[in-house]
Motif scaffolding. Structure first.
Motif, PDB file in Angstrom:
ATOM      1  N   ASN A  83      39.505  69.699  82.369  1.00  0.00           N
ATOM      2  CA  ASN A  83      40.404  70.215  83.395  1.00  0.00           C
ATOM      3  C   ASN A  83      40.873  69.117  84.334  1.00  0.00           C
ATOM      4  OD1 ASN A  83      40.352  72.833  82.457  1.00  0.00           O
ATOM      5  ND2 ASN A  83      38.618  73.435  83.767  1.00  0.00           N
ATOM      6  N   ASP A  84      40.078  68.060  84.487  1.00  0.00           N
ATOM      7  CA  ASP A  84      40.442  67.013  85.441  1.00  0.00           C
ATOM      8  C   ASP A  84      40.635  65.663  84.766  1.00  0.00           C
ATOM      9  OD1 ASP A  84      37.889  66.588  84.687  1.00  0.00           O
ATOM     10  OD2 ASP A  84      36.996  66.612  86.699  1.00  0.00           O
ATOM     11  N   ALA A  85      40.935  65.664  83.443  1.00  0.00           N
ATOM     12  CA  ALA A  85      41.113  64.384  82.749  1.00  0.00           C
ATOM     13  C   ALA A  85      42.069  64.577  81.568  1.00  0.00           C
ATOM     14  CB  ALA A  85      39.781  63.827  82.264  1.00  0.00           C
ATOM     15  N   VAL A  86      42.950  63.558  81.365  1.00  0.00           N
ATOM     16  CA  VAL A  86      43.864  63.557  80.209  1.00  0.00           C
ATOM     17  C   VAL A  86      43.932  62.129  79.663  1.00  0.00           C
ATOM     18  CG1 VAL A  86      45.281  65.472  81.061  1.00  0.00           C
ATOM     19  CG2 VAL A  86      45.886  63.112  81.666  1.00  0.00           C
ATOM     20  N   GLU A  87      44.515  61.993  78.471  1.00  0.00           N
ATOM     21  CA  GLU A  87      44.751  60.695  77.854  1.00  0.00           C
ATOM     22  C   GLU A  87      46.230  60.593  77.467  1.00  0.00           C
ATOM     23  OE1 GLU A  87      42.161  60.471  74.525  1.00  0.00           O
ATOM     24  OE2 GLU A  87      40.458  59.718  75.679  1.00  0.00           O
ATOM     25  N   LEU A  88      46.804  59.439  77.770  1.00  0.00           N
ATOM     26  CA  LEU A  88      48.164  59.139  77.326  1.00  0.00           C
ATOM     27  C   LEU A  88      48.046  58.433  75.989  1.00  0.00           C
ATOM     28  CD1 LEU A  88      51.259  58.922  77.729  1.00  0.00           C
ATOM     29  CD2 LEU A  88      50.814  56.755  78.930  1.00  0.00           C
ATOM     30  N   VAL A  89      48.565  59.058  74.937  1.00  0.00           N
ATOM     31  CA  VAL A  89      48.445  58.543  73.578  1.00  0.00           C
ATOM     32  C   VAL A  89      49.813  58.009  73.148  1.00  0.00           C
ATOM     33  CG1 VAL A  89      47.850  59.074  71.206  1.00  0.00           C
ATOM     34  CG2 VAL A  89      46.622  60.196  73.076  1.00  0.00           C
ATOM     35  N   ILE A  90      49.825  56.695  72.730  1.00  0.00           N
ATOM     36  CA  ILE A  90      51.046  56.058  72.246  1.00  0.00           C
ATOM     37  C   ILE A  90      50.769  55.573  70.839  1.00  0.00           C
ATOM     38  CG2 ILE A  90      52.737  54.243  72.614  1.00  0.00           C
ATOM     39  CD1 ILE A  90      51.937  54.210  75.551  1.00  0.00           C
ATOM     40  N   ARG A  91      51.456  56.161  69.860  1.00  0.00           N
ATOM     41  CA  ARG A  91      51.275  55.736  68.485  1.00  0.00           C
ATOM     42  C   ARG A  91      52.250  54.595  68.156  1.00  0.00           C
ATOM     43  NH1 ARG A  91      51.336  60.891  64.623  1.00  0.00           N
ATOM     44  NH2 ARG A  91      53.454  60.935  65.416  1.00  0.00           N
ATOM     45  N   ASN A  92      51.710  53.681  67.347  1.00  0.00           N
ATOM     46  CA  ASN A  92      52.538  52.551  66.893  1.00  0.00           C
ATOM     47  C   ASN A  92      53.144  51.815  68.096  1.00  0.00           C
ATOM     48  OD1 ASN A  92      53.819  50.748  65.182  1.00  0.00           O
ATOM     49  ND2 ASN A  92      55.522  52.140  64.706  1.00  0.00           N
ATOM     50  N   ILE A  93      52.206  51.285  68.908  1.00  0.00           N
ATOM     51  CA  ILE A  93      52.659  50.609  70.119  1.00  0.00           C
ATOM     52  C   ILE A  93      53.402  49.327  69.751  1.00  0.00           C
ATOM     53  CG2 ILE A  93      50.499  49.280  70.439  1.00  0.00           C
ATOM     54  CD1 ILE A  93      50.813  49.856  73.446  1.00  0.00           C
ATOM     55  N   GLN A  94      54.447  49.013  70.518  1.00  0.00           N
ATOM     56  CA  GLN A  94      55.312  47.864  70.265  1.00  0.00           C
ATOM     57  C   GLN A  94      55.281  46.909  71.477  1.00  0.00           C
ATOM     58  OE1 GLN A  94      56.791  47.274  67.308  1.00  0.00           O
ATOM     59  NE2 GLN A  94      55.761  49.190  66.587  1.00  0.00           N
ATOM     60  N   PRO A  95      55.750  45.675  71.281  1.00  0.00           N
ATOM     61  CA  PRO A  95      55.783  44.741  72.422  1.00  0.00           C
ATOM     62  C   PRO A  95      56.565  45.271  73.599  1.00  0.00           C
ATOM     63  CG  PRO A  95      56.055  43.563  70.356  1.00  0.00           C
ATOM     64  CD  PRO A  95      56.100  45.001  70.000  1.00  0.00           C
ATOM     65  N   ALA A  96      57.606  46.140  73.350  1.00  0.00           N
ATOM     66  CA  ALA A  96      58.390  46.686  74.459  1.00  0.00           C
ATOM     67  C   ALA A  96      57.569  47.621  75.317  1.00  0.00           C
ATOM     68  CB  ALA A  96      59.627  47.427  73.912  1.00  0.00           C
ATOM     69  N   ASP A  97      56.449  48.072  74.797  1.00  0.00           N
ATOM     70  CA  ASP A  97      55.599  48.982  75.581  1.00  0.00           C
ATOM     71  C   ASP A  97      54.651  48.230  76.501  1.00  0.00           C
ATOM     72  OD1 ASP A  97      56.679  51.267  74.362  1.00  0.00           O
ATOM     73  OD2 ASP A  97      55.353  51.047  72.619  1.00  0.00           O
ATOM     74  N   GLN A  98      54.748  46.930  76.518  1.00  0.00           N
ATOM     75  CA  GLN A  98      53.884  46.147  77.391  1.00  0.00           C
ATOM     76  C   GLN A  98      54.389  46.265  78.815  1.00  0.00           C
ATOM     77  OE1 GLN A  98      52.395  42.218  76.178  1.00  0.00           O
ATOM     78  NE2 GLN A  98      53.395  41.425  77.996  1.00  0.00           N
ATOM     79  N   GLY A  99      53.488  46.560  79.782  1.00  0.00           N
ATOM     80  CA  GLY A  99      53.879  46.715  81.180  1.00  0.00           C
ATOM     81  C   GLY A  99      52.814  47.475  81.935  1.00  0.00           C
ATOM     82  N   ARG A 100      53.304  48.078  83.092  1.00  0.00           N
ATOM     83  CA  ARG A 100      52.387  48.805  83.950  1.00  0.00           C
ATOM     84  C   ARG A 100      52.588  50.308  83.761  1.00  0.00           C
ATOM     85  NH1 ARG A 100      53.514  48.217  89.241  1.00  0.00           N
ATOM     86  NH2 ARG A 100      55.590  47.389  88.819  1.00  0.00           N
ATOM     87  N   TYR A 101      51.441  51.029  83.654  1.00  0.00           N
ATOM     88  CA  TYR A 101      51.461  52.489  83.482  1.00  0.00           C
ATOM     89  C   TYR A 101      50.779  53.111  84.690  1.00  0.00           C
ATOM     90  CZ  TYR A 101      52.851  51.879  78.609  1.00  0.00           C
ATOM     91  OH  TYR A 101      53.536  51.557  77.466  1.00  0.00           O
ATOM     92  N   LYS A 102      51.487  54.139  85.272  1.00  0.00           N
ATOM     93  CA  LYS A 102      50.990  54.791  86.476  1.00  0.00           C
ATOM     94  C   LYS A 102      50.717  56.250  86.168  1.00  0.00           C
ATOM     95  CE  LYS A 102      53.785  55.692  89.902  1.00  0.00           C
ATOM     96  NZ  LYS A 102      54.635  55.531  91.103  1.00  0.00           N
TER      97      LYS A 102
END
Length: 864
Positions: A83-102
């Motif tokens: 109830n108080d936790a989730v996961e952000l799942v990114i399949r087939n991550i690419q170099p463009a996905d490099q950065g900051r996640y909030k």
């Protein structure tokens, strides 16, 4: 600060290093919040400064346009873990996905406290991990024998710009799942898989590293469980900013498929049945595809149960890998060919029945010339049944003597007939059984009388054990083929069915005897008809009229039926009209004659006429009783009590039946005086220590007699109770001759009995005590002299009891103790005074010197 509280949003500490093309899961959790338990989350991404919305758990319109396709395809999604936790799942991550996640959480709190978002940096690196088989070859196939060794190689390397570590695991696929064998972890530790710990410690499984980034798996002593597909699984790990290890990617390559040929050990035959004295032939076959040099070690075992282990089984014979056979006389072990070994057991016995199995071990040579055991197998047990050589014979039982009456002898003979196929080592023994004969279809279990073992030792059963020990039942062996049972004296309880069981015993190789066969005979019924015993006794009075002083004579004639050779015992009894002290029931036993014609006086107590009664045997069934000089006190009813006896076991006589004759009356018509007796005492209540006087007074009525023609036997009795409920105690007696007899007394009191007048007798008790109380009475037996000068005894007369009470004299009882106490007290007091005077006079005297005092008068105050 200790009381501050607010919402906290957490994400992993960055940067998070991930490999391009892999799946990334970034967790986010919230705590210390108010509102509903289930919280919502928003995720945003920024390469430089501005954040772009990616996905939300509660707002479907939250996603920006550039991420809508990837979110729609499921390449980017949220996976709620609680109830108080989730996961952000990114399949087939690419170099463009490099950065900051909030990660942000909408507020549900009453007041705004804490942080509502958290950021993490994700770094995407190129894939530099490569995994391949030995020399780049694809999967190979290996075919090995059980016990062989093999090695497998794989290469693994990485060109990652980050400082990463490799984790190498060798796995085997048995069925549909992969199992870990041995791993070299990213921390440089060896870790065996489940079930491989013992083999890793023994060195049968090793993992070695070599040149060119190779990892070699070595397996020794291969077993059938080592067959399957093998692969090399390599994972790449990096240490995170928080110091924990994180797996960033994983690759595997199948190296080889290994098949293990199992070595089987079987016995060529299944269940075997052989006849006693034949030979048992079993072959142990070893199945293996091993083509090199090897030697087999074979051991044959025997057990009584198929479930026994090798430690419980008996080792019969063995052949080591140098073909050396252990020694045995009746068992041999030979090598038929390279893979077959023969066990031969000669002259088998019944004891050889059981389960046989062989154990084989394969030995191969090593480089140093020694031999090494590579595999060991045990065959399934084979059941072997040895059939005994049973002799063929019949058993016949007959009765040579049958009883017609009780106590007659019985003899049964059990014979062995039509004996065939018997050998010198066969011995016969017998068991005797009894079964009670019941009418109808009632079934009664047989009872063992006795049995003989192979040594012809007699073992009695529970029935008749005492009779067997006493020699009443005799078991014997008349000849080699005849056994006998003899009952010396058969009783009615012995009636029933008898049968015998002949057992054949065979001698084995170890000289032990084993029962091989039982043959039961037909039963023989022992029975004779019995009728009730009948006994008739008739008493006849020979002289119809006689007077006192004459001889009384009567005969008893006895007749019996259904009694074998009876003998009789006779007892003469008299029923007196007055109760006799010696016979409370009114019947007096006078004289008896037993079955052996031995005469015995019973309760005849007249010492003057000891020889006055005679009982004799006139014929076998007739007896005569005479009583000389009859007295008036002999009046009464006389009978003959007859007991019939029949011969019993061991020369003893057994009582059969009793009979009672008709009564014969003796009655005297007399006109003499009538005697009365009374007891009198002037002082029935006395004190202890005084003298008690009791008078027994006799009075006569009718015809007067001279004092010289009368004489009396007087006896005094006492009943120590108030209610006459105890047995009377004889105190003293005075017979007609003047002889006084006193009974033994326990107390200190004494007594005397004297005749003070022709019709008065006085009993005196001197120094009466407490136990002298009770009811006292006298019993008088009158004797009257007839005109012919013969003394006739009259019936006993009992007086009415008088109660004697004994009281305690209190004054006399305490007089002497008081005088003694006063005297002692006076003496002790005078002695105490004398001792005190002497002590003060001589022992404690002291001279006291008084100081002289000056006698001066006091001065007046004015003069002073």
């Amino acid at each position: 600060l200790a009381f501050c509280r607010g919402r906290i949003v957490r994400v992993p500490k960055g940067p998070l290093i991930r490999v391009v093309g892999t799946e990334v899961a970034i967790p986010c959790s919230v705590s210390d919040y108010d509102g509903p338990s289930e919280q919502n989350f928003d995720w945003e991404f920024s390469r430089e400064t501005d954040f772009v919305r990616i996905v939300s758990t509660w707002d479907s319109t939250f996603t920006s346009e550039e991420y809508q396709k990837r979110v729609g395809r499921g390449d980017i999604k949220l996976r709620r873990s609680s109830n108080d936790a989730v996961e952000l799942v990114i399949r087939n991550i690419q170099p463009a996905d490099q950065g900051r996640y909030k990660c942000s959480t909408p507020s549900t709190d009453a007041t705004v406290q804490g942080n509502y978002d958290a950021e993490v940096q994700v770094k995407v690196i190129s894939d530099g991990l490569s995994v391949s088989g030995s020399k780049g070859r694809s999967s190979t196939s290996l075919r090995l024998s059980e016990g062989d060794s093999f090695k497998l190689r794989c290469s693994a390397s990485t060109t990652s710009p980050e400082h990463t570590h490799l984790h190498v695991t060798w796995q085997i696929k048995s069925g549909s799942s992969w199992r870990d064998i041995l791993s070299l972890t990213h921390e440089g530790k060896f870790q065996p898989g489940p079930g491989y710990e013992e083999r890793y410690r023994s060195g049968d499984i090793r993992l070695d590293t070599g040149a060119n980034d190779t990892y070699r798996l070595s397996v020794s002593q291969a077993s059938s469980a080592d067959g399957g597909a093998y692969r090399c699984l390599v994972s790449e790990w990096v240490r995170g900013a928080d110091g924990s290890w994180q797996k960033i990617q994983e690759k595997s390559v199948e190296i080889a498929t290994v098949s293990i040929q199992r070595t089987d050990v079987v016995i060529s035959t299944s269940n075997v049945s052989v006849t006693e004295r034949d030979s048992l032939d079993l072959t142990c076959n070893i199945t293996t595809d091993r083509s090199g040099i090897f030697q087999a070690e074979v051991m044959w075992y025997f057990s009584a149960s198929p479930d026994d282990t090798l430690s419980d089984a008996q080792l019969l014979l063995s052949m080591d890998h140098d073909s050396v056979v252990s020694d045995s006389t009746l068992i041999s072990l030979s090598r038929v060919d390279r893979n077959s070994y023969r066990l031969l057991v000669r002259d088998v016995d019944v004891e050889d029945s059981g389960y046989y199995f062989c154990e084989a071990a394969i030995w191969v040579p090593l480089h140093n010339g020694s031999w090494h055991k590579v595999v060991e197998r045990t065959s399934a047990p084979v059941s072997v049944v040895v059939t005994a050589l049973e002799p063929d014979y019949d058993v016949f039982l007959n009765a040579s003597k049958t009883p017609k009456f009780s106590d007659d002898p019985t003899e049964l003979n059990c014979r062995i007939t039509n004996v065939q196929d018997t050998e010198a080592n066969i011995r016969f023994a017998v068991s005797w059984y009894y079964r009670q004969h019941l009418p109808g279809d009632d079934v009664v279990a047989e009872e063992l009388l006795a049995t003989m073992d192979a040594d012809w030792t007699l073992l009695p059963g529970d029935r008749g054990r005492e009779r067997i020990q006493n020699g009443e039942i005799i078991f014997s062996k008349k000849s080699a083929d005849t056994f006998s049972l003899r009952i010396q004296w058969t009783s009615e309880s012995d009636r029933g069915d008898y049968f015998c069981v002949i057992s054949a015993w065979s001698r084995h190789r170890n000289n032990s005897w084993v029962k091989s066969k039982d043959v039961t005979s037909a039963s023989v019924n022992i029975f004779w008809a019995t009728q009730d015993y009948t006994l008739t006794v008739e008493a006849v009075k020979l002289k119809p009229f006689f007077v006192a002083g004459h001889t009384f004579e009567m005969t008893c004639k006895v007749s019996s039926k259904n009694i074998k050779t009876p003998r009789y015992s006779v007892l003469i009894t008299a029923e007196k009209p007055f109760t006799d002290q010696s016979s409370p029931n009114g019947t007096t036993r006078i004289i008896s004659l037993n079955q052996d014609s031995v005469v015995r006086l019973e309760d005849w107590t007249d010492q003057a006429r000891v020889d006055g009664v005679v009982l004799e045997k006139v014929q076998e069934n007739e007896f005569r009783y005479r009583m000389y000089q009859t007295q008036i006190s002999d009046a009464g009813l006389y009978r003959c009590v007859v007991t019939a006896w029949s011969p019993g076991g061991g020369g003893m006589w057994r009582e059969a039946v009793n009979g009672l004759s008709n009564p014969i009356q003796i009655d005297f018509q007399t006109s003499g005086p009538v005697f009365n007796v009374s007891v009198h005492s002037d002082s029935p209540t006395i004190y202890q220590g005084e003298v008690a006087d009791l008078l027994c007074i006799i009075t006569t009525e009718g015809m007067p007699l001279e004092p010289d023609d009368m004489s009396f036997d007087v006896s005094w009795f006492a009943v120590r109770s108030f209610a006459l409920d105890r047995e009377p105690v004889l105190l003293a007696s005075l017979d007609r001759r003047g002889i006084v007899t006193q009974s033994r007394r326990n107390g200190s009191s004494d007594l005397s009995l004297e005749r003070i007048s022709p019709l008065e007798f006085r009993l005196r008790v001197y120094g009466c005590e407490d136990h002298d109380f009770g009811n006292h009475y006298c019993v008088v037996t009158p004797w009257v002299r007839s005109a012919t000068g013969v003394w006739q005894r009259e019936p006993d007369i009992k007086a009415k009891p008088i109660f004697l009470s004994v009281k305690m004299d209190v004054l006399n009882a305490f007089k002497y103790p008081l005088l003694i106490g006063i005297g002692l007290a006076t003496v002790i007091g005078l002695l105490s005074c004398l001792i005190g005077y002497c002590s003060s006079r001589w022992c404690c005297k002291k001279e006291v010197q008084e100081t002289r005092r000056e006698r001066r008068r006091l001065m007046s105050m004015e003069m002073d």
